[in-house]
Design an enzyme around this catalytic site. Structure first.
Site, PDB file in Angstrom:
ATOM      1  N   HIS A  61       0.864  -1.193   0.000  1.00  0.00           N
ATOM      2  CA  HIS A  61       0.000   0.000   0.000  1.00  0.00           C
ATOM      3  C   HIS A  61       0.892   1.230   0.000  1.00  0.00           C
ATOM      4  CE1 HIS A  61      -3.913   2.059   1.312  1.00  0.00           C
ATOM      5  NE2 HIS A  61      -3.005   3.016   1.352  1.00  0.00           N
ATOM      6  N   HIS A  63       1.713   5.030  -2.469  1.00  0.00           N
ATOM      7  CA  HIS A  63       1.199   5.929  -3.514  1.00  0.00           C
ATOM      8  C   HIS A  63       2.341   6.379  -4.420  1.00  0.00           C
ATOM      9  CE1 HIS A  63      -2.772   6.229  -1.606  1.00  0.00           C
ATOM     10  NE2 HIS A  63      -2.122   6.267  -0.455  1.00  0.00           N
ATOM     11  N   LYS A 155      -9.584  -0.972  -4.718  1.00  0.00           N
ATOM     12  CA  LYS A 155      -9.607  -0.249  -3.445  1.00  0.00           C
ATOM     13  C   LYS A 155     -10.924   0.516  -3.294  1.00  0.00           C
ATOM     14  CE  LYS A 155      -7.636   3.639  -0.958  1.00  0.00           C
ATOM     15  NZ  LYS A 155      -6.611   4.691  -0.909  1.00  0.00           N
ATOM     16  N   HIS A 194      -9.743   0.844   2.692  1.00  0.00           N
ATOM     17  CA  HIS A 194      -9.257   1.919   3.558  1.00  0.00           C
ATOM     18  C   HIS A 194     -10.225   2.072   4.717  1.00  0.00           C
ATOM     19  CE1 HIS A 194      -8.253   6.202   4.621  1.00  0.00           C
ATOM     20  NE2 HIS A 194      -9.556   6.213   4.890  1.00  0.00           N
ATOM     21  N   HIS A 223      -4.962   0.118   7.386  1.00  0.00           N
ATOM     22  CA  HIS A 223      -4.996   1.159   8.422  1.00  0.00           C
ATOM     23  C   HIS A 223      -5.681   0.651   9.697  1.00  0.00           C
ATOM     24  CE1 HIS A 223      -3.887   3.429   4.962  1.00  0.00           C
ATOM     25  NE2 HIS A 223      -5.097   3.792   4.583  1.00  0.00           N
ATOM     26  N   ASP A 278       1.825   3.223   3.361  1.00  0.00           N
ATOM     27  CA  ASP A 278       0.994   4.345   2.903  1.00  0.00           C
ATOM     28  C   ASP A 278       1.901   5.470   2.406  1.00  0.00           C
ATOM     29  OD1 ASP A 278      -1.392   5.549   2.252  1.00  0.00           O
ATOM     30  OD2 ASP A 278      -1.837   6.272   4.268  1.00  0.00           O
TER      31      ASP A 278
END
Length: 382
Positions: A61, A63, A155, A194, A223, A278
Site C-alpha cells: 500500500h 502511492h 480499493k 481503507h 490502516h 501508505d
C-alpha cells in the site's frame, strides 16, 4: 547470466543457516551449503561474508504517483522515485489512488507501474479509489482483472467521512466482480479497504463474512492500527482467518511494532498480519504547539524501521518479523513467485549486517544497491 551469492546467513524468511544462492537471470535456481562448482568465468560471484539475507520487502500500500490534496492542489504529494524504494529494501510495491480519483488518473498510475517495472523492480496496482464509483482502466472491474496484467484488485474506503458509505450489498457486488475476474484472469483478487475513524469501524466486513458468507481471503482491510478500538476489532477479524494490514507511515495510535506484539499476545497468528507504509500519502504537519503549519508526505521507509523495532525492541526472531513484509503480503496479493528465497522464485534479496542495517539489495536478480550505495537509479535521477 548467472550470479552466485556465497556465504549468506539465510532467512528465507525461515532460518536456514549458512547457504549459497545461485541466480539465473531473474530467478533463484539453486540453494545449498556450497555451490562452488558454479564458480567460473561465466558466473558473477559475490561473497556476502556471512551477511543476513532475506527476501526483498513487499510494500502493498504505497502511492507511487503521489496522493494528498486535502489542503488544495499545492498539497498534492510528489511521485516516488526508484532509488527511494531501493534504499529501504522495497523490491516489490503495490500502488493505488487515494481520496482523489479525478486529478489523479488511474491510467497515469498504470503507466508509473509499468515504468517502475522497466526500471528494475516489481510493481502492481489496484483499480478504484475512496469512492463507490470505481475508476478503472477498462470499462469495468472485471475487465481490469481480466485484461490489465498489473491490476490485482480494487480499493474502496469505508468508515470515513470521505467514503461513499457503501453497504454490505454494495461491497459484495464488487467482490463478485473481483473474484470472478480473478478466477478467469489467473489472479487471487482482493477488495482492499481503507478504514477511517468513524464508529462503524469494520462492522460491514463482518457482515460480508458472517451474513453473506463471502470468502474472507478476498477481503483486505488496511490502516487497522488507526485507533485502539479499531485494532481490537481487527484482531477479531484476523482470528476469523482474515489478513490485517498495519500502516507504518501514518494512521497509527501507537508504534506499529507494538500493535504486532499486542496482537500476538491476544492470540493472532504472525501469518495474519502485514505492514505497509501508505508512503507519499498526504499528512498534516504540526508545530511544537500542535498547530497545523502545512503538509508532508508519509515516509516510504517505515516498514523497514518497524521490522527492525520488532526484532530489537520487540524481541521477535528475524524469521517472524520479516514475514510482515515478505510471505504475508505475497499471500495477501496472490503473488506466488514473491516473498520467499526459494527455488523458482524471483531473485529479490536484501542483505543486512548483524545490526540489521541494510547493505545490499537485489531486485529480479539485478544488484541495485551495493555497500549502502544505490548503483541503479531511475531514468530521471541520473
Amino acid at each position: 547470466m548467472l550470479t552466485l551469492l556465497k556465504h549468506t546467513k539465510l532467512y528465507s524468511p525461515q532460518k536456514m543457516g549458512m547457504k549459497d544462492i545461485l541466480i539465473a537471470n531473474d530467478k533463484i535456481v539453486a540453494i545449498d551449503d556450497n555451490l562452488s562448482e558454479f564458480e567460473n568465468k561465466h558466473t558473477k560471484t559475490i561473497d556476502l561474508e556471512g551477511k543476513i539475507v532475506t527476501p526483498g520487502l513487499i510494500d502493498q500500500h504505497i502511492h507511487v504517483i503521489g496522493a494528498g490534496g486535502k489542503e488544495g492542489f499545492a498539497s498534492m504529494t510528489p511521485e516516488v522515485q526508484l532509488s527511494e524504494l531501493v534504499a529501504c529494501g522495497s523490491t516489490t510495491v503495490n500502488s493505488l489512488l487515494g481520496t482523489d480519483g479525478t486529478a489523479r488518473n488511474i491510467r497515469t498510475l498504470y503507466a508509473k507501474i509499468k515504468g517502475l517495472n522497466q526500471e528494475g523492480i516489481s510493481a502492481y496496482m489496484f483499480s478504484g479509489y475512496y469512492g463507490m464509483d470505481t475508476v478503472t482502466i477498462t470499462d469495468s472491474i472485471q475487465g481490469d482483472m481480466l485484461f490489465i496484467d498489473k491490476v490485482l484488485g480494487v480499493k474502496i474506503a469505508i468508515s470515513d467521512i470521505r467514503s461513499s458509505y457503501p453497504s454490505a450489498t454494495d461491497l459484495v457486488r464488487k467482490l463478485r466482480d473481483i473474484m470472478v475476474g480473478g478466477m478467469i484472469g489467473g489472479k487471487k483478487g482482493i477488495l482492499h479497504l481503507h478504514l477511517g475513524d468513524l464508529p462503524s469501524k469494520m462492522d460491514v466486513l463482518f457482515e460480508l463474512v458472517k451474513d453473506y458468507h463471502f470468502p474472507i481471503k478476498h477481503i483486505s482491510p488496511t490502516h487497522v492500527g488507526r485507533t485502539k478500538p479499531l485494532f481490537d476489532q481487527a484482531i477479531e477479524f484476523a482470528k476469523l482467518g482474515g489478513m490485517i494490514d498495519i500502516t507504518t507511515g501514518a494512521s497509527k495510535y501507537t508504534e506499529p511494532y507494538k500493535s504486532v506484539i499486542y496482537a500476538l499476545d491476544e492470540g493472532v497468528s504472525i501469518d495474519k498480519m502485514t505492514f505497509s507504509t501508505d508512503g507519499h500519502a498526504g499528512l498534516t504537519k504540526f508545530n511544537d504547539a500542535g498547530n497545523a503549519i502545512g503538509v508532508r508526505k508519509a515516509p516510504i521507509d517505515a516498514n523497514f524501521k518497524q521490522i527492525q523495532a520488532l526484532v530489537k525492541q520487540g524481541g521477535l526472531p528475524i524469521e517472524m518479523a520479516f514475514k510482515l513484509n515478505t510471505t504475508n503480503p505475497a499471500e495477501n496479493l496472490g503473488l506466488k513467485h514473491k516473498g520467499q528465497i526459494a527455488i523458482g522464485y524471483d531473485a529479490d534479496i536484501c542483505c543486512f549486517d548483524e545490526n540489521l542495517n541494510l547493505i545490499d539489495v537485489f531486485a529480479k536478480g539485478r544488484e541495485m544497491m551495493k555497500d549502502k550505495k544505490i548503483i541503479v537509479k531511475g531514468n530521471f535521477e541520473l
